[in-house]
Motif scaffolding. Structure first.
Motif, PDB file in Angstrom:
ATOM      1  N   SER A 158      14.196 -76.597  10.323  1.00 53.54           N
ATOM      2  CA  SER A 158      14.027 -77.151   9.242  1.00 53.54           C
ATOM      3  C   SER A 158      15.523 -77.931   9.118  1.00 53.54           C
ATOM      4  O   SER A 158      16.445 -77.148   8.914  1.00 53.54           O
ATOM      5  CB  SER A 158      13.900 -76.165   7.835  1.00 53.54           C
ATOM      6  OG  SER A 158      12.807 -75.357   8.077  1.00 53.54           O
ATOM      7  N   GLU A 212       9.919 -60.204  13.110  1.00 49.07           N
ATOM      8  CA  GLU A 212      10.053 -59.848  11.750  1.00 49.07           C
ATOM      9  C   GLU A 212       9.815 -58.592  11.049  1.00 49.07           C
ATOM     10  O   GLU A 212      10.455 -58.258  10.203  1.00 49.07           O
ATOM     11  CB  GLU A 212       8.868 -60.983  11.275  1.00 49.07           C
ATOM     12  CG  GLU A 212       9.062 -61.073   9.582  1.00 49.07           C
ATOM     13  CD  GLU A 212       8.140 -62.021   9.143  1.00 49.07           C
ATOM     14  OE1 GLU A 212       7.606 -61.940   8.002  1.00 49.07           O
ATOM     15  OE2 GLU A 212       7.845 -63.143   9.869  1.00 49.07           O
ATOM     16  N   VAL A 254       7.440 -71.640  15.949  1.00 45.41           N
ATOM     17  CA  VAL A 254       6.667 -70.562  15.267  1.00 45.41           C
ATOM     18  C   VAL A 254       7.306 -70.355  13.826  1.00 45.41           C
ATOM     19  O   VAL A 254       8.171 -70.760  13.398  1.00 45.41           O
ATOM     20  CB  VAL A 254       6.991 -69.178  15.913  1.00 45.41           C
ATOM     21  CG1 VAL A 254       6.652 -69.445  17.482  1.00 45.41           C
ATOM     22  CG2 VAL A 254       8.407 -68.733  15.971  1.00 45.41           C
ATOM     23  N   ASP A 255       6.310 -69.381  13.330  1.00 46.16           N
ATOM     24  CA  ASP A 255       6.577 -69.004  11.875  1.00 46.16           C
ATOM     25  C   ASP A 255       7.366 -67.840  11.982  1.00 46.16           C
ATOM     26  O   ASP A 255       7.201 -66.829  12.472  1.00 46.16           O
ATOM     27  CB  ASP A 255       5.278 -68.796  10.994  1.00 46.16           C
ATOM     28  CG  ASP A 255       5.681 -68.351   9.644  1.00 46.16           C
ATOM     29  OD1 ASP A 255       5.862 -69.132   8.888  1.00 46.16           O
ATOM     30  OD2 ASP A 255       5.782 -67.051   9.308  1.00 46.16           O
ATOM     31  N   SER A 313       7.053 -63.509  17.627  1.00 46.73           N
ATOM     32  CA  SER A 313       8.042 -63.564  16.305  1.00 46.73           C
ATOM     33  C   SER A 313       7.541 -62.623  15.125  1.00 46.73           C
ATOM     34  O   SER A 313       8.329 -61.977  14.354  1.00 46.73           O
ATOM     35  CB  SER A 313       7.818 -65.041  15.764  1.00 46.73           C
ATOM     36  OG  SER A 313       8.365 -65.141  14.691  1.00 46.73           O
ATOM     37  N   ASP A 314       6.369 -62.310  15.149  1.00 42.60           N
ATOM     38  CA  ASP A 314       5.544 -61.113  14.201  1.00 42.60           C
ATOM     39  C   ASP A 314       6.221 -60.075  14.144  1.00 42.60           C
ATOM     40  O   ASP A 314       6.608 -59.251  13.198  1.00 42.60           O
ATOM     41  CB  ASP A 314       4.198 -61.432  14.078  1.00 42.60           C
ATOM     42  CG  ASP A 314       3.537 -62.615  13.702  1.00 42.60           C
ATOM     43  OD1 ASP A 314       4.387 -63.350  13.041  1.00 42.60           O
ATOM     44  OD2 ASP A 314       2.228 -62.868  14.055  1.00 42.60           O
ATOM     45  N   GLN A 347       4.098 -66.501  18.800  1.00 47.27           N
ATOM     46  CA  GLN A 347       4.150 -66.297  17.444  1.00 47.27           C
ATOM     47  C   GLN A 347       3.881 -64.926  17.364  1.00 47.27           C
ATOM     48  O   GLN A 347       4.443 -64.209  16.400  1.00 47.27           O
ATOM     49  CB  GLN A 347       2.720 -67.101  16.839  1.00 47.27           C
ATOM     50  CG  GLN A 347       2.642 -66.702  15.246  1.00 47.27           C
ATOM     51  CD  GLN A 347       4.036 -67.094  14.494  1.00 47.27           C
ATOM     52  OE1 GLN A 347       4.260 -68.334  14.377  1.00 47.27           O
ATOM     53  NE2 GLN A 347       4.734 -66.464  13.791  1.00 47.27           N
ATOM     54  N   TRP A 363      17.568 -70.423  11.234  1.00 41.22           N
ATOM     55  CA  TRP A 363      16.433 -71.474  10.990  1.00 41.22           C
ATOM     56  C   TRP A 363      16.599 -72.956  11.163  1.00 41.22           C
ATOM     57  O   TRP A 363      16.102 -73.752  10.633  1.00 41.22           O
ATOM     58  CB  TRP A 363      16.001 -71.168   9.412  1.00 41.22           C
ATOM     59  CG  TRP A 363      14.977 -69.997   9.412  1.00 41.22           C
ATOM     60  CD1 TRP A 363      13.682 -69.839   9.238  1.00 41.22           C
ATOM     61  CD2 TRP A 363      15.513 -68.522   9.003  1.00 41.22           C
ATOM     62  NE1 TRP A 363      13.324 -68.436   9.177  1.00 41.22           N
ATOM     63  CE2 TRP A 363      14.200 -67.812   9.009  1.00 41.22           C
ATOM     64  CE3 TRP A 363      16.772 -67.917   9.167  1.00 41.22           C
ATOM     65  CZ2 TRP A 363      14.339 -66.411   8.720  1.00 41.22           C
ATOM     66  CZ3 TRP A 363      16.812 -66.506   8.741  1.00 41.22           C
ATOM     67  CH2 TRP A 363      15.668 -65.940   8.651  1.00 41.22           C
ATOM     68  N   GLY A 371       7.955 -66.819   7.051  1.00 41.01           N
ATOM     69  CA  GLY A 371       7.436 -67.929   6.095  1.00 41.01           C
ATOM     70  C   GLY A 371       7.885 -69.230   6.696  1.00 41.01           C
ATOM     71  O   GLY A 371       7.564 -70.312   5.801  1.00 41.01           O
ATOM     72  N   THR A 372       8.934 -69.291   7.270  1.00 42.92           N
ATOM     73  CA  THR A 372       9.583 -70.548   7.629  1.00 42.92           C
ATOM     74  C   THR A 372       9.442 -71.119   9.064  1.00 42.92           C
ATOM     75  O   THR A 372       9.776 -70.039   9.832  1.00 42.92           O
ATOM     76  CB  THR A 372      11.111 -70.871   7.137  1.00 42.92           C
ATOM     77  OG1 THR A 372      11.017 -70.357   5.670  1.00 42.92           O
ATOM     78  CG2 THR A 372      11.750 -72.053   7.364  1.00 42.92           C
ATOM     79  N   GLN A 373       9.518 -72.301   9.435  1.00 51.47           N
ATOM     80  CA  GLN A 373       9.402 -72.605  10.793  1.00 51.47           C
ATOM     81  C   GLN A 373      10.900 -72.665  11.657  1.00 51.47           C
ATOM     82  O   GLN A 373      11.885 -72.854  11.183  1.00 51.47           O
ATOM     83  CB  GLN A 373       9.169 -74.127  10.901  1.00 51.47           C
ATOM     84  CG  GLN A 373       7.471 -74.285  10.887  1.00 51.47           C
ATOM     85  CD  GLN A 373       6.581 -74.072  11.817  1.00 51.47           C
ATOM     86  OE1 GLN A 373       6.680 -74.340  12.853  1.00 51.47           O
ATOM     87  NE2 GLN A 373       5.805 -72.854  11.367  1.00 51.47           N
TER      88      GLN A 373
END
Length: 295
Positions: free
Chosen positions: A289, A268, A199-200, A264-265, A261, A285, A203-205
């Motif tokens: 990544s 955040e 998920v984001d 996650s929002d 997602q 993260w 702005g990063t997976q």
């Protein structure tokens, strides 16, 4: 075993002191940890860069980093306090906001899945929900030391927060939902890709558990985010957020991705509102990544 009994001896001595002195002891340890732990200070700095770019100045970064250590040690203290906590004392410390969100789900006869993160005094928040709102079932990752593991389990479970082993977690959670019990899950930690979806997040997976969305879709459960807030570390407010909608289309995989997602929002948004209360020293993260934490 020797380390555990030393810990219990220290605990016994600390509990003879007034709470203010116990708190001062742990906040002092937090200041010491901040001063010597360069490795996790670097992780905090990197996480802030990922989340906010250059929008966090040096002074704010230090404030957030210092409080990260402080908050972690206060949660450790809360584990000790929970060993002696009564529902009456808990009710004096904690109030609830937006409780009607939970009431609506229960009145509709729907099971409830609470989702949260390592934010604020999460040890107090989790047990307060279980004790004051409704008993919950949560997942427990076993500690390497069996003595400390039993201690932690006892601290959490004595106030109606029932713990299930991480191995076979879905089975334990499914059984709880079928019985009409509430489930409580932390969704803000990096986990292995094969156990998660991407998920984001800022702005990063990142990797995130899809269990809340999967279970909610299957059992028509209400996914309710919840976080604990404080202004003075003396009184706390557990605030329930609006239910996260879970789509029910013919594409189950996409429904679960969308609902995950959305969780996650919410996470955040809460962190953006009060960034210092989140657990910034975790490599959140890492799973999304490769090499993101390399120098």
């Amino acid at each position: 075993m020797i380390l555990y009994y030393f810990f219990r001896a220290v605990e016994f001595c600390l509990m003879l002191l007034p709470y203010a002195l116990r708190k001062a002891f742990f906040t002092g340890l937090a200041s010491l940890a901040y001063a010597v732990d360069r490795q996790h200070r670097a992780v905090i700095r990197r996480n802030l860069e990922i989340a906010f770019g250059e929008n966090v100045g040096e002074a704010e970064e230090k404030t957030i980093a210092r409080y990260c250590y402080r908050n972690l040690l206060l949660n450790f203290l809360q584990v000790l306090e929970n060993q002696r906590m009564t529902p009456q004392r808990q009710a004096e410390l904690v109030t609830f906001a937006n409780r009607d969100i939970v009431n609506r789900a229960r009145e509709a006869g729907r099971p409830v899945i609470f989702v949260s993160g390592h934010f604020g005094n999460w040890e107090l928040g989790a047990t307060a929900i279980a004790s004051q709102i409704m008993p919950t079932v949560s997942i427990h990752k076993q500690l390497n030391n069996p003595y400390f593991d039993r201690y932690l389990l006892a601290s959490r479970s004595r106030l109606q927060m029932h713990m299930a082993e991480k191995h076979g977690a879905v089975k334990h959670l499914t059984r709880a939902l079928k019985k009409g019990e509430a489930v409580s899950l932390m969704i803000d930690q990096n986990i292995r890709p094969r156990e998660s979806i991407f998920v984001d997040f800022f702005g990063t997976q990142v990797t995130q558990t899809s269990a809340p969305a999967f279970l909610a879709r299957k059992y028509n459960a209400a996914v309710i985010p919840v976080f604990i807030h404080t202004e003075n570390e003396q009184h706390y407010t557990v605030r329930f957020e609006e239910e996260v909608p879970v789509p029910h289309t013919e594409n189950a995989e996409e429904d679960i991705r969308i609902a995950t997602q959305r969780q996650s929002d919410v996470m955040e948004r809460i962190i953006r509102e009060e960034p210092k209360f989140w657990f910034w020293c975790h490599r959140r993260w890492k799973g999304g990544s490769k090499g993101i934490y390399e120098a």
